[in-house]
Design a protein around this motif. Structure first.
Motif, PDB file in Angstrom:
ATOM      1  N   LYS A  44      -9.908  -4.916  -2.551  1.00 46.68           N
ATOM      2  CA  LYS A  44      -9.897  -4.691  -1.124  1.00 46.68           C
ATOM      3  C   LYS A  44      -9.106  -5.073  -0.301  1.00 46.68           C
ATOM      4  N   VAL A  45      -8.340  -6.318   0.028  1.00 44.03           N
ATOM      5  CA  VAL A  45      -7.422  -6.330   0.514  1.00 44.03           C
ATOM      6  C   VAL A  45      -6.239  -5.124   0.610  1.00 44.03           C
ATOM      7  N   LEU A  46      -5.738  -5.589  -0.623  1.00 43.85           N
ATOM      8  CA  LEU A  46      -4.438  -4.965  -0.793  1.00 43.85           C
ATOM      9  C   LEU A  46      -4.851  -3.319  -0.679  1.00 43.85           C
ATOM     10  N   ASN A  47      -6.063  -2.679  -1.779  1.00 46.93           N
ATOM     11  CA  ASN A  47      -5.682  -1.556  -1.568  1.00 46.93           C
ATOM     12  C   ASN A  47      -6.764  -1.076  -0.321  1.00 46.93           C
ATOM     13  N   ASP A  48      -6.475  -2.087   0.906  1.00 49.60           N
ATOM     14  CA  ASP A  48      -6.633  -1.084   2.373  1.00 49.60           C
ATOM     15  C   ASP A  48      -5.208  -1.048   2.736  1.00 49.60           C
ATOM     16  N   LEU A  49      -4.595  -1.854   3.000  1.00 53.38           N
ATOM     17  CA  LEU A  49      -2.983  -2.441   2.983  1.00 53.38           C
ATOM     18  C   LEU A  49      -2.501  -0.612   2.746  1.00 53.38           C
ATOM     19  N   LEU A  50      -2.455  -0.664   1.501  1.00 53.95           N
ATOM     20  CA  LEU A  50      -1.754   0.040   0.459  1.00 53.95           C
ATOM     21  C   LEU A  50      -2.651   1.809   1.043  1.00 53.95           C
ATOM     22  N   ALA A  51      -3.233   1.843   1.648  1.00 54.18           N
ATOM     23  CA  ALA A  51      -3.991   3.056   2.242  1.00 54.18           C
ATOM     24  C   ALA A  51      -2.603   2.937   3.943  1.00 54.18           C
ATOM     25  N   ASP A  52      -3.152   1.691   3.982  1.00 50.05           N
ATOM     26  CA  ASP A  52      -2.479   1.940   5.870  1.00 50.05           C
ATOM     27  C   ASP A  52      -1.091   2.464   5.493  1.00 50.05           C
ATOM     28  N   ARG A 111      -0.629  -7.544  12.606  1.00 49.28           N
ATOM     29  CA  ARG A 111      -1.614  -8.347  12.997  1.00 49.28           C
ATOM     30  C   ARG A 111      -2.831  -8.402  11.812  1.00 49.28           C
ATOM     31  N   GLN A 112      -2.993  -7.621  11.253  1.00 49.72           N
ATOM     32  CA  GLN A 112      -4.170  -6.898   9.351  1.00 49.72           C
ATOM     33  C   GLN A 112      -3.521  -8.206   8.938  1.00 49.72           C
ATOM     34  N   LEU A 113      -2.065  -8.446   8.785  1.00 52.93           N
ATOM     35  CA  LEU A 113      -1.540  -9.157   7.840  1.00 52.93           C
ATOM     36  C   LEU A 113      -1.615 -10.047   8.005  1.00 52.93           C
ATOM     37  N   ARG A 114      -1.571 -11.052   9.328  1.00 57.24           N
ATOM     38  CA  ARG A 114      -2.252 -11.628   9.962  1.00 57.24           C
ATOM     39  C   ARG A 114      -3.379 -12.449   8.702  1.00 57.24           C
ATOM     40  N   LYS A 115      -4.783 -11.994   9.460  1.00 56.45           N
ATOM     41  CA  LYS A 115      -5.876 -11.543   8.333  1.00 56.45           C
ATOM     42  C   LYS A 115      -6.016 -12.086   6.775  1.00 56.45           C
ATOM     43  N   ASP A 116      -4.775 -10.931   6.438  1.00 56.76           N
ATOM     44  CA  ASP A 116      -5.733 -10.839   4.742  1.00 56.76           C
ATOM     45  C   ASP A 116      -4.349 -12.422   4.978  1.00 56.76           C
ATOM     46  N   VAL A 117      -3.643 -12.634   5.069  1.00 56.98           N
ATOM     47  CA  VAL A 117      -2.511 -13.883   4.650  1.00 56.98           C
ATOM     48  C   VAL A 117      -3.813 -14.527   4.815  1.00 56.98           C
ATOM     49  N   GLU A 118      -4.708 -14.777   5.577  1.00 56.76           N
ATOM     50  CA  GLU A 118      -5.236 -16.275   5.525  1.00 56.76           C
ATOM     51  C   GLU A 118      -7.233 -16.372   4.307  1.00 56.76           C
ATOM     52  N   THR A 146      -0.594 -14.181  -3.376  1.00 52.71           N
ATOM     53  CA  THR A 146      -0.983 -12.841  -2.606  1.00 52.71           C
ATOM     54  C   THR A 146      -0.411 -13.095  -1.434  1.00 52.71           C
ATOM     55  N   ALA A 147      -1.315 -14.224  -0.823  1.00 49.18           N
ATOM     56  CA  ALA A 147      -0.510 -14.687   0.226  1.00 49.18           C
ATOM     57  C   ALA A 147       0.642 -14.919   0.646  1.00 49.18           C
ATOM     58  N   ASP A 148       2.100 -15.449  -0.457  1.00 48.28           N
ATOM     59  CA  ASP A 148       3.335 -15.105  -0.535  1.00 48.28           C
ATOM     60  C   ASP A 148       3.760 -14.298  -0.208  1.00 48.28           C
ATOM     61  N   PHE A 149       2.793 -12.959  -1.157  1.00 46.44           N
ATOM     62  CA  PHE A 149       3.143 -11.672  -0.514  1.00 46.44           C
ATOM     63  C   PHE A 149       3.122 -11.277  -0.105  1.00 46.44           C
ATOM     64  N   GLY A 185       5.744 -12.187   3.135  1.00 52.65           N
ATOM     65  CA  GLY A 185       7.074 -11.631   3.353  1.00 52.65           C
ATOM     66  C   GLY A 185       6.570  -9.773   4.011  1.00 52.65           C
ATOM     67  N   LEU A 186       5.714  -9.487   3.128  1.00 52.82           N
ATOM     68  CA  LEU A 186       5.083  -8.087   4.147  1.00 52.82           C
ATOM     69  C   LEU A 186       5.312  -7.842   5.673  1.00 52.82           C
ATOM     70  N   LEU A 187       4.524  -9.339   6.517  1.00 56.02           N
ATOM     71  CA  LEU A 187       4.335  -9.351   7.188  1.00 56.02           C
ATOM     72  C   LEU A 187       5.636  -9.649   8.326  1.00 56.02           C
ATOM     73  N   GLU A 188       6.360 -10.545   7.991  1.00 54.46           N
ATOM     74  CA  GLU A 188       7.949 -10.443   8.605  1.00 54.46           C
ATOM     75  C   GLU A 188       8.639  -9.162   8.375  1.00 54.46           C
TER      76      GLU A 188
END
Length: 157
Positions: A17-25, A116-123, A133-136, A139-142
């Motif tokens: 779900k996290v990755l598919n939401d991010l894919l949409a964004d 902001r969302q990526l911080r939550k997604d890493v968590e 996935t946290a590492d990946f 990297g996107l957050l950076e």
């Protein structure tokens, strides 16, 4: 076949779900950035045209990586336009006519939203014992934080 990589079914579902939401964004932001690339005008046209091109090209690569990370986790990429518009937290405003500063401001807001969302997604990845996935996602957050910095610097007088 279900992957046997050590992720639980619940973790796989959550990260899917996290990755598919991010894919949409990422797709919505890609289209918005491409739109601004095509339609920017004004005294800084040439520079902004190039900036927006570099940004949408980076997003294009990010999109592929997000979908492939989801497949590696063991979920299907939900990748139709309808899926993207349903899932995305980044919004489009059809018919909106922005000047160059408005485009920059809009993209700044969107990249800040993603950061902001990526911080939550890493968590979420850490809580689901998914360090890859946290590492990946880190990297996107950076990358999005760097884009935020550059957009903010461009907007400053």
């Amino acid at each position: 076949m279900k992957p046997q990589t050590g992720l639980s079914d619940k973790a796989r579902e959550t990260m899917g779900k996290v990755l598919n939401d991010l894919l949409a964004d990422a797709h919505v932001l890609y289209v918005k950035t491409r739109n601004y690339h095509w339609n920017v005008t004004g005294p800084h046209f040439n520079d902004l045209h190039k900036v927006f091109e570099a940004q949408y090209q980076a997003l294009e690569g990010e999109i592929d990586e997000i979908a492939e990370r989801g497949r590696a986790v063991g979920v299907k990429a939900e990748a139709t336009l309808a899926d993207f518009l349903k899932r995305a937290r980044i919004k489009e405003y059809p018919g909106e006519q922005l000047d160059a500063k408005g485009m920059l401001t809009s993209l700044l807001s969107d990249h800040e939203t993603l950061a902001r969302q990526l911080r939550k997604d890493v968590e979420a990845a850490e809580k689901n014992d998914d360090p890859a996935t946290a590492d990946f996602l880190t990297g996107l957050l950076e990358a999005h934080e760097k884009t935020v910095w550059m957009l903010r610097a461009t907007l400053q007088d």
